[in-house]
Scaffold this active site. Structure first.
Site, PDB file in Angstrom:
ATOM      1  N   GLY A  24       0.820  -1.205   0.000  1.00 56.17           N
ATOM      2  CA  GLY A  24       0.000   0.000   0.000  1.00 56.17           C
ATOM      3  C   GLY A  24       0.849   1.246   0.000  1.00 56.17           C
ATOM      4  O   GLY A  24       2.072   1.194  -0.165  1.00 56.17           O
ATOM      5  N   GLY A  25       0.199   2.393   0.209  1.00 57.59           N
ATOM      6  CA  GLY A  25       0.907   3.666   0.182  1.00 57.59           C
ATOM      7  C   GLY A  25       1.892   3.819   1.317  1.00 57.59           C
ATOM      8  O   GLY A  25       2.861   4.576   1.205  1.00 57.59           O
ATOM      9  N   VAL A  29       2.587  -5.345   3.536  1.00 49.37           N
ATOM     10  CA  VAL A  29       1.835  -6.043   4.571  1.00 49.37           C
ATOM     11  C   VAL A  29       2.081  -7.537   4.413  1.00 49.37           C
ATOM     12  O   VAL A  29       1.894  -8.095   3.331  1.00 49.37           O
ATOM     13  CB  VAL A  29       0.321  -5.740   4.485  1.00 49.37           C
ATOM     14  CG1 VAL A  29      -0.410  -6.406   5.644  1.00 49.37           C
ATOM     15  CG2 VAL A  29       0.075  -4.243   4.485  1.00 49.37           C
ATOM     16  N   ASP A 138      -9.868   6.789   5.884  1.00 47.85           N
ATOM     17  CA  ASP A 138      -9.872   6.001   4.653  1.00 47.85           C
ATOM     18  C   ASP A 138     -10.816   4.815   4.787  1.00 47.85           C
ATOM     19  O   ASP A 138     -10.473   3.694   4.416  1.00 47.85           O
ATOM     20  CB  ASP A 138      -8.456   5.526   4.330  1.00 47.85           C
ATOM     21  CG  ASP A 138      -8.305   5.111   2.862  1.00 47.85           C
ATOM     22  OD1 ASP A 138      -9.143   5.530   2.042  1.00 47.85           O
ATOM     23  OD2 ASP A 138      -7.355   4.377   2.555  1.00 47.85           O
TER      24      ASP A 138
END
Length: 613
Positions: A24-25, A29, A138
């Site tokens: 992700g940004g 993970v 988010d």
């Protein structure tokens, strides 16, 4: 899930890594396991962000705040090292697919009862997040994971660490922090965010869950066009089941102050159990079964990227327990669970009738096909005795879609002494006339006083007016608020009797409070709290106080808020506490003061008047 590459670590902190879940940004993970066998998601920061001291400090503060978040609907923090060369945080792995996967790829839009329970679960998780001083920023379908026990929110709070390189909510590359289609108006404008921003995003997530699309358009319509609609246009609620419209419209109010809080949503919504359709529950069981067979050195089957955690029971026992739990969960999906507004009784349980296709997620409605013309759908209210300003008897009917014979019309009848609710069956429908027949009582205040409603007929006069009749009784009904949030915003809050109007001796010992919360018709949304001195047999004040608490069900929300007779709270055991009859509430302004007036419906008299506390 992808297997670990030669560039990936095999151990982070006390956790042994199994595979890579995604990138992700903020970073990568990984799926890992603790020494005790618990599955965890380990998030490792990108090197370029780790090189920024300001980001590292903010990330450390965010992780510290995350560690304070606990409770249903959130994954706990199980470990972290914010001082490491590449900072990381490990959270409990959630054994379920994302809402996006279920709706877009596997099942399709969820039925209304599931969406209401989803709303309650997400709102409860947000209360824990907000209580820790965090704003999610988010909340979107891919950050909502579905489990047998309810929804789980992931990635809460971490997004705020990215604001270290922002100015007014924009990154150094000019990108707004958030996901287009699931942002709030204040987020789009780069303004300071509060918990109300998450509530707006929750509304958008619920629309997606119910219809399969964002209420403001997706990426295919252009990011800037979507952001403009979020900030300026009304949401597109086409195909949304009527019983969800009030709840979702409240969440999607442009003004943050007009939105309900997460706590108010939790207090308003009730959940069903099991909360997901049988097809989805079975899918969750298969997720868990695959992870039980997953070895540490390899990922689960490629077609199923979301395994479940590993229990510590012996393998044979684990499989037996899982099989039994899965069978029970699927079998339970056929059971009934009632909320204030039960899902329509369609006479069948086929997944297509619930709006799911079982294949790729479409945009089909979560409401089953039926005989009710669209013009009749929604809520209607009228006065049977009295006037609009001084009603003595009122009636309300909320109509959802359904087949002939289905009890999809919920009626509420209020007199000065009782409130009756029930469900009536659809008999017939034309473009201008709807007939309701056999009914059952679902609520009676006082208890066991109500009888089922007789045959009722509604004749359409305009989009907002129907003529109602039942036997010799006739009345004109107006269209009114429907769904899970019917109370006018002006009435919400805590009100008290103006101390300056207390004329009794020892006025400081007399208090009268009234609390109005948001919710659907049929819910106990009005609470009365009264304290006054006890008197002896001669009428003299004693040193002891009487404390009385009662609640009242909402019976109508047209021009006035109509409530049924009071029901004494279980802890109000004192025999001096009395239960008043039905009443109606309204706001008036007098000499520059906002007053809440409460009028009894059984007789003429002066209203009780309250000011905001």
């Amino acid at each position: 899930m992808d297997p670990l590459s030669t560039q990936d670590p095999v151990v982070i902190g006390p956790f042994r890594l199994i595979g890579r879940l995604g990138t992700g940004g903020m970073g990568r993970v990984y799926l890992g396991r603790s020494a005790g066998g618990r599955a965890v998601a380990v998030k490792v920061v990108h090197p370029e962000l780790a090189a920024q001291e300001e980001f590292r400090l903010r990330f450390a503060r965010e992780v510290a705040a995350l560690e304070k978040v606990g409770g249903t609907g959130t994954a706990p923090v199980l470990g972290s090292d914010t001082a490491a060369e590449l900072p990381w945080v490990a959270v409990g792995y959630v054994p379920g697919p994302s809402l996006r996967t279920v709706v877009a790829d596997e099942y399709g839009p969820l039925p209304p009862a599931s969406v209401r329970t989803l709303a309650a679960g997400l709102a409860r998780a947000l209360t824990h997040i907000h209580a820790a001083g965090l704003v999610h920023r988010d909340l979107k379908p891919s950050n909502v994971l579905l489990t047998v026990d309810g929804p789980q929110i992931i990635d809460f709070g971490i997004a705020r660490a990215l604001d270290t390189v922002t100015d007014g909510g924009l990154t150094t590359t000019g990108a707004v922090v958030g996901s287009p289609g699931f942002m709030s108006p204040e987020q789009v404008r780069g303004e300071r965010l509060t918990p109300a921003s998450d509530v707006f995003c929750l509304g958008s997530v619920l629309v997606y869950a119910a219809t399969g699309r964002s209420p403001f358009g997706g990426a295919d319509s252009g990011v800037h066009a979507t952001m403009f609609r979020i900030a300026h246009d009304e949401p597109d609620l086409t195909d949304l089941a009527p019983e969800l419209a009030g709840l979702i419209r409240a969440c999607l109010a442009k003004d943050p102050a007009a939105r309900p809080s997460a706590t108010e949503l939790v207090d308003t919504l009730q959940v069903t159990d099991p909360w997901l359709p049988a097809d989805v529950l079975a899918r969750l069981g298969r997720h868990a079964a695959r992870l039980l067979d997953t070895e540490d050195q390899g990922p689960p089957p490629a077609e199923d990227p979301t395994p479940a955690p590993v229990p510590t029971a012996p393998r044979g026992r684990r499989r037996g327990l899982l099989a039994a739990a899965t069978a029970l969960a699927v079998a339970a999906a056929a059971g009934l669970a009632y909320t204030y507004w039960p899902a329509p009784d369609t006479g069948g349980s086929d997944s297509k009738a619930r709006g799911g296709t079982g294949t790729s997620g479409g945009s089909g409605s979560a409401r089953p096909a039926g005989i009710v013309p669209a013009a009749f759908l929604g809520a209607w209210e009228g006065v049977l005795q009295g006037s609009a300003d001084a009603p003595r008897e009122t009636s309300r009917i909320e109509i959802t879609q359904g087949a002939a014979g289905a009890r999809t019309a919920v009626y509420t009848h209020v007199t000065g002494e009782q409130l009756c609710m029930g469900r009536a069956a659809l008999v017939s429908a034309t473009d201008t006339e709807l007939v309701l027949g056999e009914a059952e009582v679902t609520a009676s205040v006082p208890a066991q006083r109500c009888t089922p409603a007789a045959r009722q007929t509604l004749r359409l006069r305009s989009n907002d007016v129907v003529e109602w009749s039942s036997g010799v009784a006739e009345a004109t009904f107006q269209r009114t608020a429907a769904g899970a949030s019917v109370v006018p915003a002006a009435l919400l809050g805590t009100w008290k009797q103006d101390p300056s109007t207390v004329t009794q001796p020892e006025p400081d010992r007399w208090s009268y409070r009234l609390v109005v919360t948001q919710g659907p018709v049929g819910a106990p949304l009005v609470r009365f709290e009264q304290t006054y001195p006890r008197t002896d047999k001669d009428g003299n004040l004693t040193s002891e106080d009487v404390d009385c608490t009662a609640t009242a069900l909402v019976g109508g929300a047209g021009g006035l808020l109509v409530i049924g007779p009071q029901t004494r709270a279980p802890d109000s055991w004192d025999p001096e506490c009395v239960e008043e009859g039905s009443s109606n509430l309204r706001i008036v302004h007098h000499q520059g003061k906002e007053l809440l007036q409460v009028y009894g419906m059984s007789a003429d008299g002066e209203p009780g008047e309250f000011v905001r506390e």
